[in-house]
Design an enzyme around this catalytic site. Structure first.
Site, PDB file in Angstrom:
ATOM      1  N   ASN A  74      16.034 -10.870  30.296  1.00  8.99           N
ATOM      2  CA  ASN A  74      16.256 -10.397  31.755  1.00  8.99           C
ATOM      3  C   ASN A  74      15.021 -10.267  32.566  1.00  8.99           C
ATOM      4  O   ASN A  74      14.327  -9.699  32.046  1.00  8.99           O
ATOM      5  CB  ASN A  74      17.082  -9.091  31.964  1.00  8.99           C
ATOM      6  CG  ASN A  74      18.568  -9.188  31.087  1.00  8.99           C
ATOM      7  OD1 ASN A  74      19.063 -10.174  31.011  1.00  8.99           O
ATOM      8  ND2 ASN A  74      18.795  -8.187  30.312  1.00  8.99           N
ATOM      9  N   VAL A  94      13.977  -2.214  31.899  1.00  9.15           N
ATOM     10  CA  VAL A  94      12.776  -1.821  31.561  1.00  9.15           C
ATOM     11  C   VAL A  94      11.547  -2.834  31.776  1.00  9.15           C
ATOM     12  O   VAL A  94      11.809  -3.875  31.226  1.00  9.15           O
ATOM     13  CB  VAL A  94      12.730  -1.563  29.970  1.00  9.15           C
ATOM     14  CG1 VAL A  94      11.329  -1.097  29.236  1.00  9.15           C
ATOM     15  CG2 VAL A  94      13.858  -0.539  29.607  1.00  9.15           C
ATOM     16  N   ASP A 105      18.396  -1.828  19.586  1.00 13.54           N
ATOM     17  CA  ASP A 105      18.512  -1.170  21.088  1.00 13.54           C
ATOM     18  C   ASP A 105      19.190  -0.065  20.999  1.00 13.54           C
ATOM     19  O   ASP A 105      20.205   0.281  20.169  1.00 13.54           O
ATOM     20  CB  ASP A 105      19.358  -2.295  21.879  1.00 13.54           C
ATOM     21  CG  ASP A 105      19.539  -1.952  23.570  1.00 13.54           C
ATOM     22  OD1 ASP A 105      18.853  -2.679  23.995  1.00 13.54           O
ATOM     23  OD2 ASP A 105      19.995  -1.092  23.748  1.00 13.54           O
ATOM     24  N   ILE A 106      18.769   1.026  21.565  1.00 15.40           N
ATOM     25  CA  ILE A 106      19.337   2.505  21.720  1.00 15.40           C
ATOM     26  C   ILE A 106      20.878   2.592  22.157  1.00 15.40           C
ATOM     27  O   ILE A 106      21.569   3.384  21.950  1.00 15.40           O
ATOM     28  CB  ILE A 106      18.387   3.273  22.427  1.00 15.40           C
ATOM     29  CG1 ILE A 106      18.653   4.814  22.034  1.00 15.40           C
ATOM     30  CG2 ILE A 106      18.935   3.192  23.933  1.00 15.40           C
ATOM     31  CD1 ILE A 106      17.469   5.634  22.568  1.00 15.40           C
ATOM     32  N   HIS A 132      10.568  -7.899  27.289  1.00 14.83           N
ATOM     33  CA  HIS A 132      11.442  -8.003  25.997  1.00 14.83           C
ATOM     34  C   HIS A 132      12.583  -8.945  25.823  1.00 14.83           C
ATOM     35  O   HIS A 132      13.059  -9.484  26.912  1.00 14.83           O
ATOM     36  CB  HIS A 132      11.918  -6.652  25.675  1.00 14.83           C
ATOM     37  CG  HIS A 132      12.854  -6.123  26.715  1.00 14.83           C
ATOM     38  ND1 HIS A 132      12.207  -5.714  27.924  1.00 14.83           N
ATOM     39  CD2 HIS A 132      14.208  -6.263  26.847  1.00 14.83           C
ATOM     40  CE1 HIS A 132      13.369  -5.338  28.719  1.00 14.83           C
ATOM     41  NE2 HIS A 132      14.456  -5.502  28.093  1.00 14.83           N
ATOM     42  N   MET A 133      13.070  -9.420  24.531  1.00 10.85           N
ATOM     43  CA  MET A 133      14.084 -10.616  24.352  1.00 10.85           C
ATOM     44  C   MET A 133      15.076  -9.688  23.666  1.00 10.85           C
ATOM     45  O   MET A 133      15.011  -9.079  22.831  1.00 10.85           O
ATOM     46  CB  MET A 133      13.543 -11.629  23.622  1.00 10.85           C
ATOM     47  CG  MET A 133      14.430 -12.776  23.242  1.00 10.85           C
ATOM     48  SD  MET A 133      13.774 -14.265  22.873  1.00 10.85           S
ATOM     49  CE  MET A 133      12.851 -14.006  21.321  1.00 10.85           C
ATOM     50  N   HIS A 134      16.277  -9.954  24.287  1.00 11.21           N
ATOM     51  CA  HIS A 134      17.482  -9.229  23.319  1.00 11.21           C
ATOM     52  C   HIS A 134      17.975 -10.371  22.454  1.00 11.21           C
ATOM     53  O   HIS A 134      18.135 -11.377  22.781  1.00 11.21           O
ATOM     54  CB  HIS A 134      18.588  -9.052  24.375  1.00 11.21           C
ATOM     55  CG  HIS A 134      18.371  -8.081  25.471  1.00 11.21           C
ATOM     56  ND1 HIS A 134      18.793  -6.703  25.439  1.00 11.21           N
ATOM     57  CD2 HIS A 134      17.493  -8.006  26.598  1.00 11.21           C
ATOM     58  CE1 HIS A 134      18.501  -6.100  26.440  1.00 11.21           C
ATOM     59  NE2 HIS A 134      17.678  -6.880  27.128  1.00 11.21           N
TER      60      HIS A 134
HETATM   61  P1  5GP Z   1      16.665  -4.677  30.132  1.00 15.26           P
HETATM   62  O1  5GP Z   1      18.009  -4.315  30.791  1.00 15.26           O
HETATM   63  O2  5GP Z   1      15.473  -4.398  30.544  1.00 15.26           O
HETATM   64  O3  5GP Z   1      16.675  -6.098  29.774  1.00 15.26           O
HETATM   65  O4  5GP Z   1      16.978  -4.007  28.720  1.00 15.26           O
HETATM   66  C1  5GP Z   1      16.524  -2.847  28.349  1.00 15.26           C
HETATM   67  C2  5GP Z   1      17.204  -2.310  27.173  1.00 15.26           C
HETATM   68  O5  5GP Z   1      16.327  -1.425  26.590  1.00 15.26           O
HETATM   69  C3  5GP Z   1      18.464  -1.776  27.332  1.00 15.26           C
HETATM   70  O6  5GP Z   1      19.610  -2.510  26.537  1.00 15.26           O
HETATM   71  C4  5GP Z   1      18.437  -0.234  26.695  1.00 15.26           C
HETATM   72  O7  5GP Z   1      19.470  -0.075  25.940  1.00 15.26           O
HETATM   73  C5  5GP Z   1      17.006  -0.466  25.827  1.00 15.26           C
HETATM   74  N1  5GP Z   1      16.514   0.878  25.860  1.00 15.26           N
HETATM   75  C6  5GP Z   1      15.933   1.566  27.054  1.00 15.26           C
HETATM   76  N2  5GP Z   1      15.283   2.625  26.503  1.00 15.26           N
HETATM   77  C7  5GP Z   1      15.339   2.483  25.046  1.00 15.26           C
HETATM   78  C8  5GP Z   1      14.535   3.256  24.021  1.00 15.26           C
HETATM   79  O8  5GP Z   1      13.927   4.426  24.367  1.00 15.26           O
HETATM   80  N3  5GP Z   1      14.654   2.927  23.067  1.00 15.26           N
HETATM   81  C9  5GP Z   1      15.390   1.558  22.525  1.00 15.26           C
HETATM   82  N4  5GP Z   1      15.492   1.348  21.153  1.00 15.26           N
HETATM   83  N5  5GP Z   1      16.023   1.019  23.335  1.00 15.26           N
HETATM   84  C10 5GP Z   1      15.818   1.440  24.740  1.00 15.26           C
END
Ligand code: 5GP
Ligand code: ZN
Length: 111
Positions: A84, A93, A29-30, A97-99
């Site tokens: 999420n 996003v 994660d970025i 995806h799974m964290h």
């Molecule tokens: P969500 O809130 O949709 O569950 O998680 C999206 C995740 O994607 C966030 O933790 C965010 O930091 C990560 N993320 C967003 N854009 C990028 C990207 O361009 N590259 C990477 N590696 N992670 C990203």
């Protein structure tokens, strides 16, 4: 389609890849919320968990979480996986995806 994770899956945008197979990719994660914060996603686009009816793929995402935990050596201490979904779920996003979070004690729902 203008989807950042599709672009990452196609290697059009760089990411730190932890594991990959034909159908899935795991990246760092970025904006990490824990010492280990990995995103495991299908290469195929599904906007949310609700849009994916592929049991095998969803199962494979969990099995890849185990493999990531093993690779990062957080297996024994433990980790958390979270998907999420939509607005109240905190999804930002809209590509499934799974964290995987690990490397510190996680309290509450997201720690
Ligand atoms: P969500 O809130 O949709 O569950 O998680 C999206 C995740 O994607 C966030 O933790 C965010 O930091 C990560 N993320 C967003 N854009 C990028 C990207 O361009 N590259 C990477 N590696 N992670 C990203
Ligand atoms: Zn996508």
């Amino acid at each position: 389609m203008d989807c950042i994770f599709c672009k990452i899956a196609k290697k059009d945008i760089p990411a730190a890849v932890v594991l990959e197979n034909d159908n899935l990719i795991a990246i760092k994660d970025i904006n990490p919320q824990a010492p280990a914060h990995i995103l495991i996603m299908p290469k195929k686009h599904y906007a949310t968990l609700l849009d994916c009816k592929d049991k095998g793929l969803i199962g494979d995402m969990l099995l890849m979480a185990n493999q990531v935990a093993e690779k990062l050596k957080v297996y024994e201490k433990g980790f958390r996986v979270v998907i999420n979904t939509n607005q109240d779920g905190g999804q930002t996003v809209f590509h499934l995806h799974m964290h995987l979070l690990a490397g510190r004690p996680l309290s509450g729902m997201m720690g």
